[in-house]
Write a protein that holds these residues in place. Structure first.
Motif, PDB file in Angstrom:
ATOM      1  N   LEU A   1     -16.029 -69.864 -18.782  1.00 38.89           N
ATOM      2  CA  LEU A   1     -16.515 -70.761 -19.849  1.00 38.89           C
ATOM      3  C   LEU A   1     -15.309 -70.560 -20.753  1.00 38.89           C
ATOM      4  O   LEU A   1     -15.264 -69.616 -21.658  1.00 38.89           O
ATOM      5  CB  LEU A   1     -17.838 -71.278 -20.153  1.00 38.89           C
ATOM      6  CG  LEU A   1     -19.090 -72.063 -19.665  1.00 38.89           C
ATOM      7  CD1 LEU A   1     -20.025 -71.986 -20.210  1.00 38.89           C
ATOM      8  CD2 LEU A   1     -18.387 -73.312 -18.564  1.00 38.89           C
ATOM      9  N   PRO A   2     -14.943 -71.581 -21.487  1.00 42.37           N
ATOM     10  CA  PRO A   2     -14.052 -71.461 -22.594  1.00 42.37           C
ATOM     11  C   PRO A   2     -14.813 -70.610 -23.749  1.00 42.37           C
ATOM     12  O   PRO A   2     -15.896 -71.043 -24.323  1.00 42.37           O
ATOM     13  CB  PRO A   2     -13.238 -72.779 -22.513  1.00 42.37           C
ATOM     14  CG  PRO A   2     -13.955 -73.616 -22.472  1.00 42.37           C
ATOM     15  CD  PRO A   2     -14.281 -72.965 -21.283  1.00 42.37           C
ATOM     16  N   GLY A   3     -14.187 -70.526 -24.696  1.00 38.61           N
ATOM     17  CA  GLY A   3     -15.023 -70.019 -25.906  1.00 38.61           C
ATOM     18  C   GLY A   3     -14.471 -71.274 -27.184  1.00 38.61           C
ATOM     19  O   GLY A   3     -13.385 -71.176 -27.182  1.00 38.61           O
ATOM     20  N   ALA A   4     -15.264 -70.785 -28.100  1.00 36.30           N
ATOM     21  CA  ALA A   4     -14.364 -71.175 -29.458  1.00 36.30           C
ATOM     22  C   ALA A   4     -14.101 -70.842 -29.927  1.00 36.30           C
ATOM     23  O   ALA A   4     -14.226 -70.371 -30.057  1.00 36.30           O
ATOM     24  CB  ALA A   4     -15.931 -71.535 -29.949  1.00 36.30           C
ATOM     25  N   GLU A   5     -12.876 -71.583 -30.281  1.00 37.23           N
ATOM     26  CA  GLU A   5     -11.933 -70.820 -30.937  1.00 37.23           C
ATOM     27  C   GLU A   5     -11.077 -71.866 -31.939  1.00 37.23           C
ATOM     28  O   GLU A   5     -11.315 -72.924 -32.092  1.00 37.23           O
ATOM     29  CB  GLU A   5     -10.427 -70.281 -30.599  1.00 37.23           C
ATOM     30  CG  GLU A   5     -10.256 -69.530 -29.457  1.00 37.23           C
ATOM     31  CD  GLU A   5     -10.974 -68.131 -30.089  1.00 37.23           C
ATOM     32  OE1 GLU A   5      -9.989 -68.240 -30.308  1.00 37.23           O
ATOM     33  OE2 GLU A   5     -11.508 -66.825 -29.358  1.00 37.23           O
ATOM     34  N   THR A   6      -9.842 -71.327 -32.804  1.00 43.93           N
ATOM     35  CA  THR A   6      -9.497 -72.257 -33.416  1.00 43.93           C
ATOM     36  C   THR A   6      -8.359 -73.845 -32.654  1.00 43.93           C
ATOM     37  O   THR A   6      -8.216 -74.831 -33.264  1.00 43.93           O
ATOM     38  CB  THR A   6      -7.942 -72.064 -34.912  1.00 43.93           C
ATOM     39  OG1 THR A   6      -7.500 -71.657 -33.535  1.00 43.93           O
ATOM     40  CG2 THR A   6      -8.895 -70.717 -34.962  1.00 43.93           C
ATOM     41  N   GLY A   7      -8.383 -74.035 -31.468  1.00 40.23           N
ATOM     42  CA  GLY A   7      -7.434 -74.431 -30.750  1.00 40.23           C
ATOM     43  C   GLY A   7      -8.428 -75.668 -30.226  1.00 40.23           C
ATOM     44  O   GLY A   7      -7.896 -76.866 -29.386  1.00 40.23           O
ATOM     45  N   GLU A   8      -9.950 -75.357 -30.184  1.00 39.46           N
ATOM     46  CA  GLU A   8     -10.650 -76.954 -29.268  1.00 39.46           C
ATOM     47  C   GLU A   8      -9.850 -78.161 -29.709  1.00 39.46           C
ATOM     48  O   GLU A   8      -9.982 -78.637 -29.475  1.00 39.46           O
ATOM     49  CB  GLU A   8     -12.103 -76.504 -28.925  1.00 39.46           C
ATOM     50  CG  GLU A   8     -12.779 -76.343 -30.207  1.00 39.46           C
ATOM     51  CD  GLU A   8     -12.755 -75.355 -31.090  1.00 39.46           C
ATOM     52  OE1 GLU A   8     -12.943 -75.259 -32.524  1.00 39.46           O
ATOM     53  OE2 GLU A   8     -12.158 -74.392 -30.763  1.00 39.46           O
ATOM     54  N   GLY A   9     -10.214 -78.272 -31.194  1.00 39.09           N
ATOM     55  CA  GLY A   9      -9.957 -79.922 -31.594  1.00 39.09           C
ATOM     56  C   GLY A   9      -8.447 -80.201 -31.526  1.00 39.09           C
ATOM     57  O   GLY A   9      -8.033 -81.202 -30.905  1.00 39.09           O
ATOM     58  N   HIS A  10      -7.539 -79.118 -31.308  1.00 37.59           N
ATOM     59  CA  HIS A  10      -6.223 -79.662 -30.367  1.00 37.59           C
ATOM     60  C   HIS A  10      -5.890 -79.533 -29.130  1.00 37.59           C
ATOM     61  O   HIS A  10      -5.390 -81.481 -28.809  1.00 37.59           O
ATOM     62  CB  HIS A  10      -5.203 -78.031 -30.337  1.00 37.59           C
ATOM     63  CG  HIS A  10      -4.838 -78.563 -31.339  1.00 37.59           C
ATOM     64  ND1 HIS A  10      -3.911 -77.762 -31.675  1.00 37.59           N
ATOM     65  CD2 HIS A  10      -5.437 -77.737 -32.438  1.00 37.59           C
ATOM     66  CE1 HIS A  10      -3.195 -77.363 -33.737  1.00 37.59           C
ATOM     67  NE2 HIS A  10      -4.674 -77.182 -33.647  1.00 37.59           N
ATOM     68  N   MET A  11      -7.141 -79.484 -28.031  1.00 35.96           N
ATOM     69  CA  MET A  11      -7.504 -79.793 -26.587  1.00 35.96           C
ATOM     70  C   MET A  11      -8.693 -81.696 -27.017  1.00 35.96           C
ATOM     71  O   MET A  11      -7.706 -82.462 -26.215  1.00 35.96           O
ATOM     72  CB  MET A  11      -8.081 -78.785 -26.110  1.00 35.96           C
ATOM     73  CG  MET A  11      -7.730 -77.458 -26.631  1.00 35.96           C
ATOM     74  SD  MET A  11      -6.098 -77.285 -25.549  1.00 35.96           S
ATOM     75  CE  MET A  11      -6.995 -77.757 -23.920  1.00 35.96           C
ATOM     76  N   VAL A  12      -8.830 -82.080 -28.025  1.00 33.04           N
ATOM     77  CA  VAL A  12     -10.180 -82.532 -27.752  1.00 33.04           C
ATOM     78  C   VAL A  12      -8.832 -83.550 -28.355  1.00 33.04           C
ATOM     79  O   VAL A  12      -9.074 -84.858 -27.845  1.00 33.04           O
ATOM     80  CB  VAL A  12     -11.081 -82.810 -28.678  1.00 33.04           C
ATOM     81  CG1 VAL A  12     -11.044 -84.474 -28.821  1.00 33.04           C
ATOM     82  CG2 VAL A  12     -12.313 -81.532 -28.229  1.00 33.04           C
ATOM     83  N   ALA A  13      -7.605 -83.717 -29.410  1.00 33.29           N
ATOM     84  CA  ALA A  13      -6.358 -84.557 -29.417  1.00 33.29           C
ATOM     85  C   ALA A  13      -6.062 -85.165 -28.422  1.00 33.29           C
ATOM     86  O   ALA A  13      -5.391 -86.091 -28.273  1.00 33.29           O
ATOM     87  CB  ALA A  13      -6.239 -84.034 -30.539  1.00 33.29           C
ATOM     88  N   VAL A  14      -5.806 -83.956 -27.613  1.00 33.06           N
ATOM     89  CA  VAL A  14      -4.557 -84.902 -26.478  1.00 33.06           C
ATOM     90  C   VAL A  14      -5.646 -85.599 -25.322  1.00 33.06           C
ATOM     91  O   VAL A  14      -5.026 -86.875 -24.676  1.00 33.06           O
ATOM     92  CB  VAL A  14      -4.029 -83.260 -25.570  1.00 33.06           C
ATOM     93  CG1 VAL A  14      -3.911 -83.458 -24.510  1.00 33.06           C
ATOM     94  CG2 VAL A  14      -3.843 -82.146 -26.642  1.00 33.06           C
ATOM     95  N   ALA A  15      -6.962 -85.407 -25.390  1.00 33.76           N
ATOM     96  CA  ALA A  15      -7.384 -85.681 -24.357  1.00 33.76           C
ATOM     97  C   ALA A  15      -8.146 -87.525 -24.956  1.00 33.76           C
ATOM     98  O   ALA A  15      -7.469 -88.302 -24.064  1.00 33.76           O
ATOM     99  CB  ALA A  15      -8.737 -85.534 -23.955  1.00 33.76           C
ATOM    100  N   GLU A  16      -7.431 -87.839 -26.181  1.00 26.84           N
ATOM    101  CA  GLU A  16      -8.147 -88.432 -26.647  1.00 26.84           C
ATOM    102  C   GLU A  16      -6.272 -89.197 -26.467  1.00 26.84           C
ATOM    103  O   GLU A  16      -6.403 -90.586 -26.738  1.00 26.84           O
ATOM    104  CB  GLU A  16      -8.287 -88.612 -28.127  1.00 26.84           C
ATOM    105  CG  GLU A  16      -7.850 -90.040 -28.905  1.00 26.84           C
ATOM    106  CD  GLU A  16      -8.541 -91.309 -28.529  1.00 26.84           C
ATOM    107  OE1 GLU A  16      -8.073 -92.363 -29.449  1.00 26.84           O
ATOM    108  OE2 GLU A  16      -9.642 -91.352 -28.216  1.00 26.84           O
ATOM    109  N   LEU A  17      -4.949 -89.007 -26.948  1.00 24.90           N
ATOM    110  CA  LEU A  17      -4.041 -88.881 -26.678  1.00 24.90           C
ATOM    111  C   LEU A  17      -3.607 -89.609 -25.310  1.00 24.90           C
ATOM    112  O   LEU A  17      -2.920 -90.885 -24.524  1.00 24.90           O
ATOM    113  CB  LEU A  17      -2.416 -88.471 -27.423  1.00 24.90           C
ATOM    114  CG  LEU A  17      -2.404 -87.937 -28.871  1.00 24.90           C
ATOM    115  CD1 LEU A  17      -1.639 -87.035 -28.923  1.00 24.90           C
ATOM    116  CD2 LEU A  17      -2.543 -89.339 -29.512  1.00 24.90           C
ATOM    117  N   ALA A  18      -4.236 -88.905 -24.103  1.00 25.72           N
ATOM    118  CA  ALA A  18      -4.407 -89.590 -22.760  1.00 25.72           C
ATOM    119  C   ALA A  18      -4.882 -90.380 -22.669  1.00 25.72           C
ATOM    120  O   ALA A  18      -5.001 -90.846 -21.557  1.00 25.72           O
ATOM    121  CB  ALA A  18      -5.424 -87.911 -22.300  1.00 25.72           C
TER     122      ALA A  18
END
Length: 156
Positions: free
Chosen positions: A96-113
């Motif tokens: 499982l992915p661990g919490a880091e500083t990049g998770e907000g970016h991944m959610v933003a990409v999902a929103e853009l998708a």
């Protein structure tokens, strides 16, 4: 000594993040003089202020408030997500992915998708020396967020 080396040496001394440490060092060296005691008091008060006041939030909100967010574009051809802030070692070790500083970016990409279903997505970045490349973590996260894998190009 080349300019690059000199610039690195200069920035080691003059970086704003280092100034408080230098104030402490000079204050300790000259603590028997009024100047040194004043530097120590200043440094101690600055540390306390940084610990207990949201100075970073104040600075960022002042900057962010200067620029209003514009409207969403009508059409987007692609979204480029640059890697960083993802820890591939956690996914390799735990599945499982661990919490880091990049998770907000991944959610933003999902929103853009979601907002732009015709846009291609490119995830670029990663350090394959740390086990699973960042692109592998991104693939896992994007699958969990429901992004169709045919829309995403992964670059390690």
């Amino acid at each position: 000594m080349e300019f690059f080396d000199l610039s690195k040496l200069f920035w080691f001394v003059a970086a704003p993040s280092h100034l408080l440490v230098w104030a402490l060092v000079v204050g300790v060296v000259f603590q028997r003089r009024l100047f040194g005691r004043m530097l120590l008091i200043f440094a101690a008060l600055a540390v306390l202020a940084l610990m207990f006041l949201p100075i970073g939030d104040w600075a960022m909100s002042t900057l962010e408030d200067q620029y209003a967010r514009g409207p969403w574009p009508d059409h987007v051809d692609g979204v480029l997500e640059l890697g960083g802030g993802i820890n591939p070692g956690v996914l390799a070790a735990r599945g499982l992915p661990g919490a880091e500083t990049g998770e907000g970016h991944m959610v933003a990409v999902a929103e853009l998708a979601r907002r732009y279903p015709g846009a291609r997505i490119v995830f670029s970045g990663g350090n394959p020396d740390r086990g699973v490349p960042e692109a592998g973590v991104a693939r896992f996260i994007f699958e969990q967020l429901g992004i169709a894998q045919g829309r995403v190009i992964y670059e390690d």
